[in-house]
Design an enzyme around this catalytic site. Structure first.
Site, PDB file in Angstrom:
ATOM      1  N   TYR A  53       0.830  -1.213   0.000  1.00 41.24           N
ATOM      2  CA  TYR A  53       0.000   0.000   0.000  1.00 41.24           C
ATOM      3  C   TYR A  53       0.859   1.256   0.000  1.00 41.24           C
ATOM      4  O   TYR A  53       1.968   1.237   0.528  1.00 41.24           O
ATOM      5  CB  TYR A  53      -0.903   0.023   1.235  1.00 41.24           C
ATOM      6  CG  TYR A  53      -2.019  -0.979   1.235  1.00 41.24           C
ATOM      7  CD1 TYR A  53      -2.345  -1.736   0.110  1.00 41.24           C
ATOM      8  CD2 TYR A  53      -2.778  -1.187   2.392  1.00 41.24           C
ATOM      9  CE1 TYR A  53      -3.379  -2.654   0.144  1.00 41.24           C
ATOM     10  CE2 TYR A  53      -3.816  -2.107   2.427  1.00 41.24           C
ATOM     11  CZ  TYR A  53      -4.108  -2.840   1.303  1.00 41.24           C
ATOM     12  OH  TYR A  53      -5.129  -3.748   1.347  1.00 41.24           O
ATOM     13  N   GLY A 237     -16.654   2.297  -3.072  1.00 48.17           N
ATOM     14  CA  GLY A 237     -17.464   3.503  -2.927  1.00 48.17           C
ATOM     15  C   GLY A 237     -18.709   3.529  -3.784  1.00 48.17           C
ATOM     16  O   GLY A 237     -19.560   4.417  -3.625  1.00 48.17           O
TER      17      GLY A 237
END
Length: 344
Positions: A53, A237
């Site tokens: 990440y 999302g």
């Protein structure tokens, strides 16, 4: 906030887990620290990250997310009150900036863990996860399995490498991620054969647009005490409804990064609109509906939420106060029966 047992351990993790993969790309270190403060104040004790990440993964940002968490841990002194999870990167041509091409061999696991410990500024990891399998199989948006003869690093080598660190205390427990039912049962059987601890969790995608986990893995979670850490509960999302009618809000993930198009398409749009309608009728936001649905599933140990703004994070945190009635759940099931798993 409610807490659930992590596998067969004595660890209790919060119903919500704070995901971190935007830190160092869409979020600054200062914003990451504010998110951590908000989450811990709300009762979260479980933080999930990974050596690769932030996402999208690239050489110039790799490791920033763990560093953001490490600087906060170092400054705040709350390490002993938190459960920290991270992941070792699996193989892939698109990941050559990590160790010239990562895999799940003993040497790579040793190097990966050392790097994570350094960036996180800690001397142990509570939950160390295999980010995806070494063998080729169906994950990251593939529903169907197509067999390939290439096998990858033998599972026994990977597990023995993990066991070495379990015995040394540098990791307390280990888990799987983006794994299949066969892979999970194979790891469990091999761990028993080797006389070492079993995996305590599986981190896979699970949301209203992708309920494929229910088909084979939900039973494994229950029967083998290897619960789901659900990632992408809002489908990048999409289930917040903010992308409906082809909207692309400024700085939103699907606006910025075309690679995250897995949860788009006509069927996804139809299903998302239907779920948004259910939420409106129930007097809650689409995001709260989607998260509360995951929170209420019996095979879920923790629901991994993420946000790029504090307002989004607050809305996500509030999902623990929402309990979906049987009527709402039936309305959800009606949509699912009509449009099942449009986006693996």
């Amino acid at each position: 906030m409610r807490k659930n047992q992590l596998g067969n351990t004595d660890i209790q993790v919060s119903e919500l887990c704070l995901g971190t993969m935007t830190w160092g790309e869409q979020n600054s270190e200062a914003e990451a620290h504010r998110q951590l403060d908000m989450a811990v104040d709300a009762g979260i004790n479980f933080i999930d990250t990974a050596e690769m990440y932030p996402v999208p993964p690239k050489a110039e940002t790799q490791g920033r997310t763990e560093s953001c968490l490490g600087s906060w841990l170092s400054a705040g002194g709350r390490r002993d009150k938190l459960i920290i999870a991270t992941k070792v990167t699996g193989p892939g041509d698109w990941m050559t900036h990590i160790r010239n091409g990562p895999d799940l061999s003993a040497g790579h696991i040793d190097q990966a863990l050392a790097g994570s410990l350094e960036r996180l500024r800690t001397d142990y990891i509570d939950l160390y996860q295999l980010h995806w399998p070494s063998r080729p199989t169906n994950f990251f948006g593939r529903l169907g399995y197509e067999h390939e003869t290439r096998e990858g690093v033998p599972l026994e080598e990977t597990l023995l490498a993990l066991n070495k660190h379990l015995q040394a205390g540098t990791i307390r427990h280990y888990g799987l991620s983006n794994e299949t039912a066969w892979g999970t049962m194979k790891v469990i059987a091999l761990a028993d054969q080797l006389g070492m601890p079993r995996p305590v969790s599986i981190q896979n995608p699970y949301n209203l647009l992708n309920r494929s986990y229910e088909v084979g893995l939900a039973e494994v979670s229950h029967r083998e005490q290897c619960g789901l850490l659900a990632y992408s509960p809002l489908a990048f999302g999409v289930l917040s409804g903010k992308y409906l009618q082809n909207r692309r809000p400024e700085k939103a993930r699907l606006t910025l990064f075309s690679r995250f198009s897995r949860y788009t398409g006509d069927l996804a749009e139809q299903a998302t609109a239907a779920y948004a309608g259910i939420a409106e009728s129930a007097g809650i936001s689409p995001a709260q509906l989607a998260l509360a649905f995951v929170n209420q599933r019996s095979f879920v140990t923790s629901n991994i939420i993420g946000a790029t703004t504090e307002a989004q994070l607050q809305e996500n945190l509030s999902s623990v106060d929402v309990r979906l009635s049987s009527d709402i759940m039936e309305a959800v099931e009606k949509v699912h029966r009509a449009i099942s798993n449009p986006c693996p």
